[in-house]
Design an enzyme around this catalytic site. Structure first.
Site, PDB file in Angstrom:
ATOM      1  N   THR A  90       0.925  -1.187   0.022  1.00 23.66           N
ATOM      2  CA  THR A  90       0.133   0.015  -0.009  1.00 23.66           C
ATOM      3  C   THR A  90       0.649   1.237  -0.021  1.00 23.66           C
ATOM      4  OG1 THR A  90      -0.226   0.150   2.602  1.00 23.66           O
ATOM      5  CG2 THR A  90      -1.645  -1.078   1.325  1.00 23.66           C
ATOM      6  N   CYS A  91       0.128   2.454  -0.138  1.00 18.17           N
ATOM      7  CA  CYS A  91       0.834   3.606  -0.473  1.00 18.17           C
ATOM      8  C   CYS A  91       1.172   4.126   1.212  1.00 18.17           C
ATOM      9  CB  CYS A  91      -0.132   4.813  -0.645  1.00 18.17           C
ATOM     10  SG  CYS A  91      -0.507   4.466  -2.366  1.00 18.17           S
ATOM     11  N   ASP A  92       0.984   3.461   2.314  1.00 17.04           N
ATOM     12  CA  ASP A  92       1.153   3.904   3.399  1.00 17.04           C
ATOM     13  C   ASP A  92       2.624   3.471   4.075  1.00 17.04           C
ATOM     14  OD1 ASP A  92       1.216   4.851   6.088  1.00 17.04           O
ATOM     15  OD2 ASP A  92      -0.735   3.970   6.494  1.00 17.04           O
ATOM     16  N   SER A  93       3.218   4.251   4.956  1.00 20.23           N
ATOM     17  CA  SER A  93       4.793   4.083   5.213  1.00 20.23           C
ATOM     18  C   SER A  93       4.493   3.169   6.468  1.00 20.23           C
ATOM     19  CB  SER A  93       5.565   5.197   5.487  1.00 20.23           C
ATOM     20  OG  SER A  93       5.005   5.930   6.669  1.00 20.23           O
ATOM     21  N   ASN A 134      -6.626   0.893   0.109  1.00 18.69           N
ATOM     22  CA  ASN A 134      -6.116   0.950  -1.248  1.00 18.69           C
ATOM     23  C   ASN A 134      -7.102   0.247  -2.244  1.00 18.69           C
ATOM     24  OD1 ASN A 134      -2.594   1.888  -1.386  1.00 18.69           O
ATOM     25  ND2 ASN A 134      -4.319   2.655  -0.376  1.00 18.69           N
TER      26      ASN A 134
END
Ligand SMILES: Cc1ncc(COP(=O)(O)O)c(C=O)c1O
Length: 413
Positions: free
Chosen positions: A327-330, A366
């Protein structure tokens, strides 16, 4: 920190075949392990009736397998009640153990035929006034457990003194309380927490009997049985030995039940993910997998465990690396600073012991699809997907069913 085993790349062939047949990411459920875990627990606590905690892995494949083994089921929501109905599992084999319930949850469970519920305070007890002729309650006690990974008594349970008051109030209202219950916390490595809780309940049972009140006839010792995420073996029989002794001291009329989740579902599922991208950042090799902490690895956040990982490579050496989710999350990082051989896009990474509190808490953040669950019964060398329709054998000698189609498309599932 996750442990990471490095295996020769030929050992990934089995996983590659599964991914070819069913796609990636996957969660592979092994019913043989489910059956072994259930039998081991039964052997370790022969006098105890088990109610599998559906919340740990509410998946039809494991529920059917356990129903066939004679297990009962511990439910905590109307959704889990409906799952039992779908699977045509008798309500007589179920209990509802969520200490806090909406009236609608109570009515849904009662309509199904489940009549055992849990309370830990007056407000909750009063919810049962309209149903007093139809229910048998368990009063949940609180035993804090710093030894457990998830200390459930932080949120639920009452003191022995409060339990005594609830028993009297219930008697005054004509509500039947059949027993006591507790949960010493999930992944509890110290069996003496169970012993202390059983002994405390034993004292309460004796005191209650001394008042001449209707006898307490059931003790539910919850779940919490630990499994070996870190490779340090858990000898279940030795773990349960002091619990057996404590249970043997209870009055003979007290029926003992338990609600194990993790110990049955945890070891029975393996995650298979694929490296879909690579980068080099801050002196580390980053590998982006097609599953992460928003998916099957969600247990690393909610359940606070680190799954043992396995990578497959014939390349020499290990280098500081990061395994990240897609996903885009760190925050979506599975393991950081682990020593890995150089991996390539398309390589497989396996996560072991990933049955409990994994798929159960996975999201589709996402709008990424969750890992597909495949049941792979080593006993019959036969694979099925999570749906009810069977999938025919995949094109691999270890999986092929004699006389079946070598492979079929999995599209549409
Ligand atoms: C009421 C109740 N019973 C049983 C379980 C299962 O516990 P475990 O998976 O530790 O065996 C839980 C876990 O949260 C629970 O809350």
């Amino acid at each position: 920190m996750n442990t990471v085993r490095k295996s020769a790349s030929r050992h990934a062939q089995h996983y590659r075949d599964l991914v070819k047949a069913y796609g990636s990411p996957l969660l592979v459920l092994d019913p043989v392990t489910v059956r072994t875990q259930y039998r081991e627990l039964k052997r370790a606590l022969p006098e105890v009736a088990f109610f599998y905690a559906v919340k740990s892995l509410p998946f039809t494949g494991i529920l059917r397998c356990l129903a066939d083994m004679g297990s009962n089921f511990d439910l905590a929501s109307s959704g889990e009640v409906r799952l039992m109905q779908t699977l045509k599992i008798s309500a007589r084999r179920t209990i509802h153990t969520h200490p806090i319930k909406h009236d609608d949850d109570i009515r849904t469970a009662l309509r199904f035929g489940c009549t055992t519920f849990v309370v830990d305070n007056t407000d909750e007890l009063l919810k049962f006034r309209p149903y007093r002729r139809r229910v048998g309650l368990l009063v949940r006690l609180c035993f804090r457990s710093p030894a457990a990974v998830v200390d459930l008594s932080r949120k639920f349970g009452c003191s022995a003194a409060e339990a005594g008051k609830l028993l009297s109030l219930a008697a005054g209202l004509g509500i039947h309380v059949k027993g006591l219950c507790f949960h010493v916390g999930s992944q509890c490595r110290d069996a003496h927490r169970q012993v202390e809780a059983i002994d405390a309940c034993h004292t309460l049972i004796r005191q209650h009997h001394a008042t001449g009140a209707a006898p307490i006839s059931m003790l539910d010792i919850g779940g919490g049985f630990p499994i070996a995420y870190d490779g340090a073996e858990v000898d279940l029989n030795a773990y349960c030995a002091p619990i057996r002794d404590a249970l043997a001291r209870l009055p003979v009329h007290v029926r003992v039940i338990a609600e194990p989740g993790r110990i049955i579902s945890g070891p029975a599922m393996t995650s298979i993910t694929t490296v879909i991208g690579k980068a080099r950042r801050d002196g580390m090799n980053w590998y982006y997998l097609d599953d992460g902490v928003y998916g099957a690895f969600s247990g690393q956040i909610y359940d606070q465990v680190r799954y043992p990982l396995e990578v497959f490579s014939d390349a020499p050496g290990r280098f500081p690396s990061v395994l990240a989710g897609p996903t885009c999350d760190s925050i979506d990082i599975i393991a950081e600073g682990v020593g890995l051989p150089e991996l390539q896009i398309g390589d497989m990474v396996a996560g072991h012991m990933m049955g409990a509190y994994t798929a159960a808490s996975a999201t589709d953040f996402n709008l990424r699809p969750k890992a597909k669950i495949v049941v792979l019964d080593r006993g019959t060398e036969w694979a099925r997907t999570a749906g009810r329709r069977p999938l025919y054998g995949v094109n691999h000698p270890r999986l092929a069913m004699p006389g079946r189609h070598p492979r079929r498309k999995t599209a549409g599932r």
